[in-house]
Design an enzyme around this catalytic site. Structure first.
Site, mmCIF file in Angstrom:
data_model
loop_
_atom_site.group_PDB
_atom_site.id
_atom_site.type_symbol
_atom_site.label_atom_id
_atom_site.label_comp_id
_atom_site.label_asym_id
_atom_site.label_seq_id
_atom_site.Cartn_x
_atom_site.Cartn_y
_atom_site.Cartn_z
ATOM 1 C CE LYS A 126 8.898 -20.613 3.680
ATOM 2 N NZ LYS A 126 9.757 -19.705 2.921
ATOM 3 C CG ASP A 166 12.027 -22.383 2.083
ATOM 4 O OD1 ASP A 166 12.267 -21.169 2.106
ATOM 5 O OD2 ASP A 166 12.448 -23.155 2.970
HETATM 6 P P1 NDP Z 1 18.080 -25.384 -1.001
HETATM 7 O O1 NDP Z 1 17.376 -26.592 -0.574
HETATM 8 O O2 NDP Z 1 18.251 -25.088 -2.444
HETATM 9 O O3 NDP Z 1 19.541 -25.326 -0.358
HETATM 10 C C1 NDP Z 1 19.809 -25.422 1.008
HETATM 11 C C2 NDP Z 1 21.303 -25.608 1.130
HETATM 12 O O4 NDP Z 1 21.693 -25.480 2.492
HETATM 13 C C3 NDP Z 1 21.770 -26.997 0.674
HETATM 14 O O5 NDP Z 1 22.983 -26.872 0.001
HETATM 15 C C4 NDP Z 1 21.938 -27.752 1.988
HETATM 16 O O6 NDP Z 1 22.886 -28.802 1.919
HETATM 17 C C5 NDP Z 1 22.466 -26.631 2.843
HETATM 18 N N1 NDP Z 1 22.306 -26.878 4.266
HETATM 19 C C6 NDP Z 1 21.201 -27.267 4.938
HETATM 20 N N2 NDP Z 1 21.462 -27.347 6.257
HETATM 21 C C7 NDP Z 1 22.758 -26.986 6.396
HETATM 22 C C8 NDP Z 1 23.622 -26.850 7.492
HETATM 23 N N3 NDP Z 1 23.193 -27.095 8.728
HETATM 24 N N4 NDP Z 1 24.905 -26.449 7.276
HETATM 25 C C9 NDP Z 1 25.336 -26.169 6.028
HETATM 26 N N5 NDP Z 1 24.550 -26.290 4.940
HETATM 27 C C10 NDP Z 1 23.294 -26.690 5.127
HETATM 28 O O7 NDP Z 1 17.328 -24.160 -0.262
HETATM 29 P P2 NDP Z 1 17.342 -22.627 -0.616
HETATM 30 O O8 NDP Z 1 18.695 -22.230 -1.096
HETATM 31 O O9 NDP Z 1 16.149 -22.332 -1.427
HETATM 32 O O10 NDP Z 1 17.085 -21.989 0.824
HETATM 33 C C11 NDP Z 1 18.130 -21.708 1.748
HETATM 34 C C12 NDP Z 1 17.627 -20.723 2.794
HETATM 35 O O11 NDP Z 1 17.173 -19.527 2.161
HETATM 36 C C13 NDP Z 1 16.436 -21.209 3.640
HETATM 37 O O12 NDP Z 1 16.545 -20.663 4.935
HETATM 38 C C14 NDP Z 1 15.250 -20.578 2.943
HETATM 39 O O13 NDP Z 1 14.140 -20.428 3.803
HETATM 40 C C15 NDP Z 1 15.839 -19.228 2.559
HETATM 41 N N6 NDP Z 1 15.143 -18.536 1.486
HETATM 42 C C16 NDP Z 1 14.959 -19.120 0.263
HETATM 43 C C17 NDP Z 1 14.307 -18.441 -0.735
HETATM 44 C C18 NDP Z 1 14.200 -18.987 -2.116
HETATM 45 O O14 NDP Z 1 13.766 -18.221 -3.011
HETATM 46 N N7 NDP Z 1 14.576 -20.216 -2.383
HETATM 47 C C19 NDP Z 1 13.715 -17.115 -0.490
HETATM 48 C C20 NDP Z 1 14.049 -16.543 0.788
HETATM 49 C C21 NDP Z 1 14.715 -17.256 1.737
HETATM 50 P P3 NDP Z 1 22.595 -30.183 1.129
HETATM 51 O O15 NDP Z 1 22.846 -29.841 -0.298
HETATM 52 O O16 NDP Z 1 23.572 -31.122 1.707
HETATM 53 O O17 NDP Z 1 21.171 -30.524 1.406
#
Ligand code: NDP
Length: 445
Positions: A126, A166
Protein backbone atom coordinates in the site's frame (compact mmCIF):
# COMPACT_ATOMS: atom_id res chain seq x y z
CA UNK A 1 -5.97 -13.04 22.21
CA UNK A 2 -4.27 -16.41 22.78
CA UNK A 3 -1.57 -16.06 25.45
CA UNK A 4 1.12 -17.38 23.05
CA UNK A 5 0.35 -14.50 20.71
CA UNK A 6 0.44 -11.75 23.34
CA UNK A 7 4.26 -11.37 23.36
CA UNK A 8 4.28 -11.19 19.55
CA UNK A 9 1.75 -8.36 19.65
CA UNK A 10 3.66 -6.57 22.44
CA UNK A 11 6.78 -6.72 20.28
CA UNK A 12 4.91 -5.26 17.28
CA UNK A 13 3.78 -2.33 19.45
CA UNK A 14 7.31 -1.83 20.81
CA UNK A 15 8.97 -1.91 17.38
CA UNK A 16 6.41 0.38 15.70
CA UNK A 17 5.77 3.20 18.19
CA UNK A 18 2.95 5.65 17.54
CA UNK A 19 1.42 3.61 14.70
CA UNK A 20 -1.98 3.08 16.34
CA UNK A 21 -3.86 2.04 13.18
CA UNK A 22 -1.21 -0.58 12.43
CA UNK A 23 -1.41 -1.92 16.00
CA UNK A 24 -5.21 -2.11 15.68
CA UNK A 25 -5.04 -4.08 12.43
CA UNK A 26 -2.44 -6.52 13.81
CA UNK A 27 -4.37 -7.02 17.05
CA UNK A 28 -7.53 -7.81 15.11
CA UNK A 29 -5.80 -10.53 13.08
CA UNK A 30 -3.83 -12.01 15.98
CA UNK A 31 -7.05 -12.15 18.00
CA UNK A 32 -8.32 -14.80 15.56
CA UNK A 33 -5.24 -16.98 15.20
CA UNK A 34 -5.22 -18.91 18.50
CA UNK A 35 -7.25 -21.89 17.22
CA UNK A 36 -5.29 -21.92 13.93
CA UNK A 37 -1.93 -22.24 15.69
CA UNK A 38 -3.32 -24.88 18.05
CA UNK A 39 -4.11 -27.01 14.99
CA UNK A 40 -0.94 -26.12 13.02
CA UNK A 41 1.91 -25.60 15.53
CA UNK A 42 4.51 -25.75 12.72
CA UNK A 43 3.33 -22.29 11.59
CA UNK A 44 4.45 -20.83 14.92
CA UNK A 45 7.79 -22.69 14.78
CA UNK A 46 8.55 -21.08 11.43
CA UNK A 47 7.76 -17.61 12.93
CA UNK A 48 5.26 -16.92 10.16
CA UNK A 49 3.32 -14.38 12.23
CA UNK A 50 6.41 -12.41 13.24
CA UNK A 51 7.49 -12.34 9.59
CA UNK A 52 4.06 -11.17 8.41
CA UNK A 53 4.08 -8.28 10.90
CA UNK A 54 7.32 -6.92 9.41
CA UNK A 55 7.00 -5.46 5.86
CA UNK A 56 9.49 -6.79 3.33
CA UNK A 57 10.40 -3.21 2.38
CA UNK A 58 9.32 0.32 3.41
CA UNK A 59 9.99 3.27 1.13
CA UNK A 60 9.65 6.90 2.29
CA UNK A 61 10.40 9.79 0.01
CA UNK A 62 10.16 13.55 -0.49
CA UNK A 63 7.60 14.83 -3.01
CA UNK A 64 8.20 18.50 -3.89
CA UNK A 65 5.65 20.23 -6.13
CA UNK A 66 4.55 23.70 -7.14
CA UNK A 67 1.00 25.08 -6.96
CA UNK A 68 -0.63 27.32 -9.59
CA UNK A 69 0.66 30.45 -7.85
CA UNK A 70 4.23 29.18 -7.99
CA UNK A 71 4.46 28.34 -4.29
CA UNK A 72 6.56 25.26 -3.47
CA UNK A 73 5.12 22.50 -1.24
CA UNK A 74 6.87 19.48 0.26
CA UNK A 75 4.87 16.30 0.80
CA UNK A 76 5.92 12.89 2.08
CA UNK A 77 5.43 9.80 -0.12
CA UNK A 78 5.15 6.19 1.08
CA UNK A 79 5.16 2.71 -0.40
CA UNK A 80 5.12 -0.19 2.01
CA UNK A 81 5.81 -3.48 0.22
CA UNK A 82 4.45 -5.93 2.73
CA UNK A 83 4.49 -9.38 1.23
CA UNK A 84 5.36 -10.90 -2.13
CA UNK A 85 4.97 -14.60 -1.37
CA UNK A 86 1.78 -14.89 -3.43
CA UNK A 87 2.66 -12.48 -6.25
CA UNK A 88 3.85 -8.92 -6.94
CA UNK A 89 3.03 -6.35 -4.24
CA UNK A 90 -0.50 -5.14 -4.97
CA UNK A 91 -2.53 -2.42 -3.26
CA UNK A 92 -3.68 1.14 -3.74
CA UNK A 93 -2.27 4.62 -3.27
CA UNK A 94 -4.03 7.06 -0.92
CA UNK A 95 -3.67 10.84 -1.18
CA UNK A 96 -5.06 12.37 2.00
CA UNK A 97 -3.63 14.68 4.70
CA UNK A 98 -4.06 11.91 7.31
CA UNK A 99 -1.64 9.57 5.49
CA UNK A 100 1.37 8.58 7.60
CA UNK A 101 3.44 5.45 8.06
CA UNK A 102 1.00 3.90 10.56
CA UNK A 103 -1.95 4.32 8.18
CA UNK A 104 -0.05 2.91 5.19
CA UNK A 105 1.19 -0.05 7.25
CA UNK A 106 -2.28 -0.89 8.53
CA UNK A 107 -3.62 -0.80 4.99
CA UNK A 108 -0.70 -2.86 3.64
CA UNK A 109 -1.02 -5.46 6.40
CA UNK A 110 -4.76 -5.87 5.73
CA UNK A 111 -4.08 -6.04 2.01
CA UNK A 112 -1.89 -9.15 2.36
CA UNK A 113 -4.76 -11.19 3.86
CA UNK A 114 -7.37 -9.67 1.57
CA UNK A 115 -5.39 -10.51 -1.55
CA UNK A 116 -4.81 -14.05 -0.27
CA UNK A 117 -8.57 -14.51 0.13
CA UNK A 118 -9.18 -13.68 -3.54
CA UNK A 119 -7.00 -16.72 -4.46
CA UNK A 120 -5.42 -14.56 -7.20
CA UNK A 121 -1.62 -14.42 -7.66
CA UNK A 122 -1.07 -11.09 -5.85
CA UNK A 123 1.02 -10.11 -2.83
CA UNK A 124 0.22 -7.12 -0.63
CA UNK A 125 1.38 -3.51 -0.39
CA UNK A 126 0.00 0.00 0.00
CA UNK A 127 1.21 3.55 -0.48
CA UNK A 128 0.30 7.18 -0.77
CA UNK A 129 1.14 10.67 0.35
CA UNK A 130 0.01 13.27 2.89
CA UNK A 131 -1.18 15.39 -0.04
CA UNK A 132 -4.68 16.92 0.03
CA UNK A 133 -6.13 16.90 -3.49
CA UNK A 134 -9.26 18.79 -2.35
CA UNK A 135 -9.67 22.13 -4.07
CA UNK A 136 -6.59 21.61 -6.26
CA UNK A 137 -6.71 22.28 -10.00
CA UNK A 138 -6.13 19.52 -12.57
CA UNK A 139 -2.72 21.04 -13.30
CA UNK A 140 -1.74 20.92 -9.64
CA UNK A 141 -2.88 17.30 -9.36
CA UNK A 142 -0.88 16.44 -12.48
CA UNK A 143 2.27 18.11 -11.17
CA UNK A 144 1.95 16.33 -7.85
CA UNK A 145 1.40 12.93 -9.52
CA UNK A 146 4.43 13.48 -11.76
CA UNK A 147 6.66 14.39 -8.85
CA UNK A 148 5.38 11.40 -6.84
CA UNK A 149 6.07 9.01 -9.74
CA UNK A 150 9.52 10.50 -10.37
CA UNK A 151 10.63 8.69 -7.22
CA UNK A 152 8.18 5.78 -7.05
CA UNK A 153 8.78 4.46 -10.59
CA UNK A 154 12.09 2.78 -9.68
CA UNK A 155 10.28 0.51 -7.20
CA UNK A 156 7.46 -0.55 -9.54
CA UNK A 157 7.08 -3.09 -12.32
CA UNK A 158 4.39 -5.45 -13.60
CA UNK A 159 6.14 -8.38 -11.83
CA UNK A 160 7.36 -6.33 -8.85
CA UNK A 161 4.84 -3.85 -7.48
CA UNK A 162 1.53 -2.81 -9.03
CA UNK A 163 -0.34 0.09 -7.34
CA UNK A 164 -3.97 1.13 -7.91
CA UNK A 165 -6.24 3.86 -6.50
CA UNK A 166 -7.66 4.44 -3.03
CA UNK A 167 -8.98 7.56 -1.25
CA UNK A 168 -8.04 10.62 -3.32
CA UNK A 169 -6.64 8.54 -6.18
CA UNK A 170 -9.12 7.77 -8.97
CA UNK A 171 -9.01 7.50 -12.77
CA UNK A 172 -7.61 11.02 -13.25
CA UNK A 173 -4.65 10.43 -10.92
CA UNK A 174 -3.91 6.94 -12.30
CA UNK A 175 -3.78 8.55 -15.77
CA UNK A 176 -1.20 11.13 -14.72
CA UNK A 177 0.83 8.52 -12.81
CA UNK A 178 0.82 6.08 -15.74
CA UNK A 179 1.74 8.78 -18.28
CA UNK A 180 4.73 9.82 -16.23
CA UNK A 181 5.88 6.23 -15.60
CA UNK A 182 5.75 5.63 -19.37
CA UNK A 183 7.71 8.79 -20.08
CA UNK A 184 10.48 7.99 -17.59
CA UNK A 185 10.86 4.32 -18.51
CA UNK A 186 10.01 4.49 -22.23
CA UNK A 187 7.82 1.42 -21.74
CA UNK A 188 4.08 1.04 -22.28
CA UNK A 189 3.87 -1.40 -19.39
CA UNK A 190 0.10 -1.78 -18.93
CA UNK A 191 0.43 -4.14 -15.99
CA UNK A 192 2.28 -1.64 -13.79
CA UNK A 193 -0.85 0.17 -12.55
CA UNK A 194 -4.49 -0.89 -12.37
CA UNK A 195 -7.60 1.25 -12.54
CA UNK A 196 -6.44 2.69 -15.88
CA UNK A 197 -8.76 4.29 -18.44
CA UNK A 198 -10.60 1.64 -20.43
CA UNK A 199 -9.24 3.03 -23.74
CA UNK A 200 -5.64 2.35 -22.71
CA UNK A 201 -5.51 -0.93 -20.82
CA UNK A 202 -8.04 -0.50 -18.00
CA UNK A 203 -10.52 -3.29 -17.28
CA UNK A 204 -14.25 -2.77 -17.51
CA UNK A 205 -15.87 -3.11 -14.05
CA UNK A 206 -12.70 -2.03 -12.17
CA UNK A 207 -14.32 1.32 -11.28
CA UNK A 208 -17.44 -0.39 -9.98
CA UNK A 209 -15.72 -3.46 -8.54
CA UNK A 210 -15.25 -2.66 -4.84
CA UNK A 211 -18.81 -1.42 -4.38
CA UNK A 212 -20.39 -4.12 -6.54
CA UNK A 213 -18.26 -6.83 -4.94
CA UNK A 214 -19.27 -5.63 -1.47
CA UNK A 215 -22.93 -6.05 -2.36
CA UNK A 216 -22.32 -9.51 -3.87
CA UNK A 217 -20.72 -10.46 -0.53
CA UNK A 218 -23.72 -9.06 1.37
CA UNK A 219 -26.07 -11.12 -0.81
CA UNK A 220 -24.18 -14.24 0.32
CA UNK A 221 -24.28 -13.18 3.98
CA UNK A 222 -28.03 -12.71 3.68
CA UNK A 223 -28.49 -15.99 1.80
CA UNK A 224 -26.77 -17.80 4.69
CA UNK A 225 -29.54 -16.38 6.92
CA UNK A 226 -32.36 -17.16 4.52
CA UNK A 227 -32.79 -13.50 3.48
CA UNK A 228 -32.39 -11.42 0.31
CA UNK A 229 -31.70 -7.78 -0.51
CA UNK A 230 -35.09 -7.35 -2.12
CA UNK A 231 -36.95 -4.53 -0.38
CA UNK A 232 -34.24 -4.10 2.29
CA UNK A 233 -33.49 -0.60 3.61
CA UNK A 234 -29.79 0.26 3.53
CA UNK A 235 -27.53 3.03 4.76
CA UNK A 236 -24.16 3.58 3.06
CA UNK A 237 -21.55 5.97 4.46
CA UNK A 238 -19.26 7.88 2.10
CA UNK A 239 -20.01 9.24 -1.36
CA UNK A 240 -16.83 8.22 -3.17
CA UNK A 241 -15.99 5.43 -5.55
CA UNK A 242 -16.88 2.54 -3.22
CA UNK A 243 -20.05 4.11 -1.78
CA UNK A 244 -21.51 5.20 -5.13
CA UNK A 245 -21.14 1.77 -6.70
CA UNK A 246 -22.38 -0.04 -3.59
CA UNK A 247 -25.51 2.14 -3.71
CA UNK A 248 -25.93 1.44 -7.44
CA UNK A 249 -25.69 -2.36 -6.99
CA UNK A 250 -28.02 -2.44 -3.95
CA UNK A 251 -30.62 -0.62 -6.02
CA UNK A 252 -30.14 -2.94 -9.02
CA UNK A 253 -30.80 -5.89 -6.70
CA UNK A 254 -34.01 -4.42 -5.27
CA UNK A 255 -32.78 -2.77 -2.07
CA UNK A 256 -33.37 0.89 -1.09
CA UNK A 257 -30.50 3.10 0.07
CA UNK A 258 -31.90 5.97 2.12
CA UNK A 259 -28.73 7.76 3.24
CA UNK A 260 -25.09 8.45 2.39
CA UNK A 261 -22.46 10.92 3.61
CA UNK A 262 -19.28 12.80 2.82
CA UNK A 263 -16.67 14.45 5.02
CA UNK A 264 -18.99 17.46 5.51
CA UNK A 265 -22.25 15.76 6.48
CA UNK A 266 -25.07 13.30 5.93
CA UNK A 267 -27.85 13.26 3.37
CA UNK A 268 -31.11 11.45 4.23
CA UNK A 269 -33.34 10.68 1.27
CA UNK A 270 -36.25 8.44 2.36
CA UNK A 271 -37.38 7.98 -1.27
CA UNK A 272 -34.02 6.40 -2.09
CA UNK A 273 -30.74 7.97 -3.22
CA UNK A 274 -30.79 9.16 -6.85
CA UNK A 275 -27.51 7.54 -7.86
CA UNK A 276 -27.22 9.36 -11.21
CA UNK A 277 -27.50 12.72 -9.41
CA UNK A 278 -25.03 11.56 -6.74
CA UNK A 279 -22.48 10.57 -9.42
CA UNK A 280 -22.93 13.89 -11.21
CA UNK A 281 -22.32 15.90 -8.04
CA UNK A 282 -19.53 13.87 -6.42
CA UNK A 283 -17.69 12.22 -9.30
CA UNK A 284 -18.19 14.73 -12.15
CA UNK A 285 -18.59 18.15 -10.50
CA UNK A 286 -16.53 17.17 -7.38
CA UNK A 287 -18.95 19.14 -5.15
CA UNK A 288 -20.56 18.55 -1.75
CA UNK A 289 -23.67 16.64 -0.69
CA UNK A 290 -25.35 19.96 0.19
CA UNK A 291 -25.71 20.36 -3.59
CA UNK A 292 -27.48 16.97 -3.75
CA UNK A 293 -30.02 18.10 -1.13
CA UNK A 294 -30.55 21.40 -2.97
CA UNK A 295 -31.39 19.59 -6.23
CA UNK A 296 -33.46 16.74 -4.74
CA UNK A 297 -36.71 17.78 -2.94
CA UNK A 298 -37.04 14.50 -0.97
CA UNK A 299 -33.54 14.82 0.57
CA UNK A 300 -32.41 16.55 3.76
CA UNK A 301 -28.80 17.43 4.58
CA UNK A 302 -27.28 17.83 8.04
CA UNK A 303 -23.73 18.63 8.87
CA UNK A 304 -23.55 17.01 12.33
CA UNK A 305 -24.51 13.67 13.87
CA UNK A 306 -23.89 10.09 12.92
CA UNK A 307 -25.29 8.47 9.78
CA UNK A 308 -25.78 5.26 11.81
CA UNK A 309 -28.67 6.87 13.72
CA UNK A 310 -30.80 6.36 10.61
CA UNK A 311 -32.64 3.02 10.98
CA UNK A 312 -31.78 0.36 8.41
CA UNK A 313 -31.59 -3.39 7.89
CA UNK A 314 -28.21 -3.28 6.17
CA UNK A 315 -25.35 -0.89 6.94
CA UNK A 316 -22.36 -0.48 4.64
CA UNK A 317 -19.57 1.76 5.98
CA UNK A 318 -17.70 2.88 2.83
CA UNK A 319 -15.86 6.07 3.87
CA UNK A 320 -12.86 5.85 6.20
CA UNK A 321 -11.22 3.88 9.05
CA UNK A 322 -12.79 3.98 12.53
CA UNK A 323 -15.97 5.75 11.40
CA UNK A 324 -18.42 3.32 13.05
CA UNK A 325 -18.08 3.29 16.84
CA UNK A 326 -19.49 1.15 19.65
CA UNK A 327 -22.40 3.53 20.23
CA UNK A 328 -23.22 3.46 16.49
CA UNK A 329 -23.21 -0.34 16.57
CA UNK A 330 -25.62 -0.27 19.51
CA UNK A 331 -27.91 2.12 17.63
CA UNK A 332 -27.81 -0.09 14.52
CA UNK A 333 -28.58 -3.29 16.45
CA UNK A 334 -31.49 -1.57 18.25
CA UNK A 335 -32.97 -0.28 14.99
CA UNK A 336 -33.23 -3.81 13.56
CA UNK A 337 -30.07 -3.97 11.49
CA UNK A 338 -29.30 -7.57 10.43
CA UNK A 339 -26.04 -7.17 8.50
CA UNK A 340 -23.05 -4.82 8.42
CA UNK A 341 -20.32 -5.19 5.80
CA UNK A 342 -17.19 -3.05 5.48
CA UNK A 343 -16.70 -1.37 2.10
CA UNK A 344 -13.96 0.81 3.60
CA UNK A 345 -10.86 -0.58 5.29
CA UNK A 346 -11.34 -1.01 9.05
CA UNK A 347 -14.28 1.44 9.35
CA UNK A 348 -15.71 -0.37 12.39
CA UNK A 349 -13.80 0.01 15.66
CA UNK A 350 -13.00 -3.19 17.63
CA UNK A 351 -15.72 -2.25 20.11
CA UNK A 352 -18.27 -1.82 17.31
CA UNK A 353 -17.41 -5.26 15.90
CA UNK A 354 -17.83 -6.83 19.34
CA UNK A 355 -21.20 -5.10 19.92
CA UNK A 356 -22.51 -6.19 16.52
CA UNK A 357 -21.38 -9.78 16.89
CA UNK A 358 -22.80 -10.05 20.41
CA UNK A 359 -26.11 -8.66 19.15
CA UNK A 360 -26.23 -11.37 16.46
CA UNK A 361 -25.79 -8.92 13.56
CA UNK A 362 -23.90 -10.58 10.65
CA UNK A 363 -20.59 -8.76 10.23
CA UNK A 364 -18.48 -8.87 7.04
CA UNK A 365 -14.92 -7.55 7.61
CA UNK A 366 -13.31 -5.40 4.91
CA UNK A 367 -10.57 -7.84 4.03
CA UNK A 368 -13.28 -10.18 2.75
CA UNK A 369 -16.17 -7.88 1.86
CA UNK A 370 -14.25 -5.19 -0.07
CA UNK A 371 -11.83 -7.54 -1.84
CA UNK A 372 -13.71 -7.17 -5.14
CA UNK A 373 -11.67 -4.11 -6.12
CA UNK A 374 -8.30 -5.77 -5.86
CA UNK A 375 -9.65 -8.99 -7.37
CA UNK A 376 -10.75 -7.04 -10.44
CA UNK A 377 -7.35 -5.35 -10.50
CA UNK A 378 -5.89 -8.85 -10.77
CA UNK A 379 -8.31 -9.50 -13.65
CA UNK A 380 -7.02 -6.27 -15.25
CA UNK A 381 -3.44 -7.57 -14.90
CA UNK A 382 -4.54 -10.84 -16.49
CA UNK A 383 -6.05 -8.98 -19.47
CA UNK A 384 -2.97 -6.75 -19.81
CA UNK A 385 -0.65 -9.79 -19.79
CA UNK A 386 -2.59 -11.41 -22.63
CA UNK A 387 -3.29 -8.08 -24.44
CA UNK A 388 -6.98 -8.89 -24.25
CA UNK A 389 -10.07 -7.07 -22.99
CA UNK A 390 -13.17 -8.71 -21.67
CA UNK A 391 -16.81 -7.56 -21.82
CA UNK A 392 -18.50 -5.88 -18.86
CA UNK A 393 -20.84 -8.86 -18.40
CA UNK A 394 -18.05 -11.43 -18.39
CA UNK A 395 -15.92 -9.42 -15.95
CA UNK A 396 -18.83 -8.75 -13.62
CA UNK A 397 -19.66 -12.45 -13.63
CA UNK A 398 -16.05 -13.28 -12.69
CA UNK A 399 -16.27 -10.71 -9.87
CA UNK A 400 -19.47 -12.25 -8.57
CA UNK A 401 -17.91 -15.75 -8.62
CA UNK A 402 -14.84 -14.48 -6.76
CA UNK A 403 -16.95 -12.81 -4.05
CA UNK A 404 -19.03 -15.97 -3.66
CA UNK A 405 -15.76 -17.92 -3.33
CA UNK A 406 -14.44 -15.55 -0.66
CA UNK A 407 -17.67 -15.88 1.30
CA UNK A 408 -17.49 -19.67 1.06
CA UNK A 409 -13.84 -19.70 2.16
CA UNK A 410 -14.52 -17.48 5.19
CA UNK A 411 -17.64 -19.40 6.21
CA UNK A 412 -15.81 -22.75 5.93
CA UNK A 413 -12.80 -21.54 7.95
CA UNK A 414 -15.07 -20.08 10.65
CA UNK A 415 -16.82 -23.45 10.90
CA UNK A 416 -13.52 -25.40 10.95
CA UNK A 417 -12.08 -23.29 13.79
CA UNK A 418 -15.20 -23.54 15.95
CA UNK A 419 -16.94 -20.21 15.32
CA UNK A 420 -19.66 -20.73 12.67
CA UNK A 421 -20.88 -17.45 11.15
CA UNK A 422 -17.86 -15.47 12.44
CA UNK A 423 -16.52 -13.96 9.21
CA UNK A 424 -13.79 -12.06 11.09
CA UNK A 425 -12.23 -15.28 12.34
CA UNK A 426 -12.90 -17.03 9.03
CA UNK A 427 -11.24 -14.31 6.91
CA UNK A 428 -8.22 -14.00 9.21
CA UNK A 429 -7.68 -17.76 9.49
CA UNK A 430 -8.07 -18.51 5.78
CA UNK A 431 -5.96 -15.54 4.62
CA UNK A 432 -3.25 -16.32 7.16
CA UNK A 433 -3.05 -20.00 6.23
CA UNK A 434 -2.57 -19.29 2.53
CA UNK A 435 0.21 -16.76 3.13
CA UNK A 436 1.92 -18.79 5.88
CA UNK A 437 2.05 -21.98 3.81
CA UNK A 438 3.51 -20.15 0.81
CA UNK A 439 6.06 -18.51 3.09
CA UNK A 440 7.24 -21.83 4.49
CA UNK A 441 7.38 -23.40 1.02
CA UNK A 442 9.65 -20.57 -0.17
CA UNK A 443 12.19 -21.00 2.64
CA UNK A 444 13.31 -18.26 5.00
CA UNK A 445 11.79 -15.28 3.14
P1 NDP B 1 -12.94 8.15 -2.35
O1 NDP B 1 -11.88 9.13 -2.13
O2 NDP B 1 -13.50 7.94 -3.71
O3 NDP B 1 -14.18 8.44 -1.39
C1 NDP B 1 -14.10 8.57 0.00
C2 NDP B 1 -15.43 9.12 0.45
O4 NDP B 1 -15.52 9.06 1.87
C3 NDP B 1 -15.63 10.59 0.06
O5 NDP B 1 -16.95 10.79 -0.31
C4 NDP B 1 -15.30 11.33 1.35
O6 NDP B 1 -15.94 12.59 1.47
C5 NDP B 1 -15.88 10.36 2.34
N1 NDP B 1 -15.34 10.53 3.68
C6 NDP B 1 -14.05 10.61 4.08
N2 NDP B 1 -13.98 10.72 5.42
C7 NDP B 1 -15.25 10.69 5.86
C8 NDP B 1 -15.85 10.75 7.12
N3 NDP B 1 -15.11 10.85 8.22
N4 NDP B 1 -17.21 10.69 7.22
C9 NDP B 1 -17.97 10.56 6.11
N5 NDP B 1 -17.45 10.50 4.87
C10 NDP B 1 -16.12 10.57 4.75
O7 NDP B 1 -12.37 6.76 -1.76
P2 NDP B 1 -12.84 5.29 -2.05
O8 NDP B 1 -14.33 5.25 -2.19
O9 NDP B 1 -11.98 4.72 -3.10
O10 NDP B 1 -12.43 4.57 -0.68
C11 NDP B 1 -13.28 4.54 0.46
C12 NDP B 1 -12.81 3.43 1.40
O11 NDP B 1 -12.83 2.17 0.72
C13 NDP B 1 -11.37 3.58 1.94
O12 NDP B 1 -11.32 3.05 3.24
C14 NDP B 1 -10.58 2.69 1.01
O13 NDP B 1 -9.37 2.25 1.60
C15 NDP B 1 -11.55 1.54 0.82
N6 NDP B 1 -11.32 0.72 -0.36
C16 NDP B 1 -11.28 1.27 -1.61
C17 NDP B 1 -11.06 0.48 -2.71
C18 NDP B 1 -11.14 1.01 -4.09
O14 NDP B 1 -11.12 0.18 -5.04
N7 NDP B 1 -11.25 2.30 -4.31
C19 NDP B 1 -10.78 -0.96 -2.56
C20 NDP B 1 -10.94 -1.46 -1.22
C21 NDP B 1 -11.18 -0.63 -0.17
P3 NDP B 1 -15.50 13.87 0.58
O15 NDP B 1 -16.15 13.64 -0.74
O16 NDP B 1 -16.06 15.01 1.34
O17 NDP B 1 -14.01 13.84 0.52
Amino acid sequence: MDEKLEPIFAEVVRRNPGESEFHQAVEEVLGSLGPVLAKHPELARHKTIERMCEPERQILFRVPWQDDRGEVHIQRGFRVEFSSVLGPYKGGLRFHPSVGLGVVKFLGFEQVFKNALTRMPIGGGKGGADFDPKGRSDDEIMRFCQSFMTELYRHLGEHTDVPAGDIGVGGREIGYLFGHYKRITNRFESGVLTGKGTDWGGALVRTEATGYGLVFFVVEMLRARGRTLDGATCVVSGAGNVAIHAIEKVQQLGGRVVACSDSQGVVHDPEGIDVALLKQIKAVERRRLTDYAERRPSARHRSGGSIWEIPCEIALPCAAQNELHGRDATALARSGCIAVAEGANMPATPEAVRVLQEAGVAFGPGKAANAGGVATSALEMQQNASRDSWSFEHTEQRLEEIMRGIHETCAAAAEEYGAPGDYVLGANAAGFLRVARAMIAQGLV
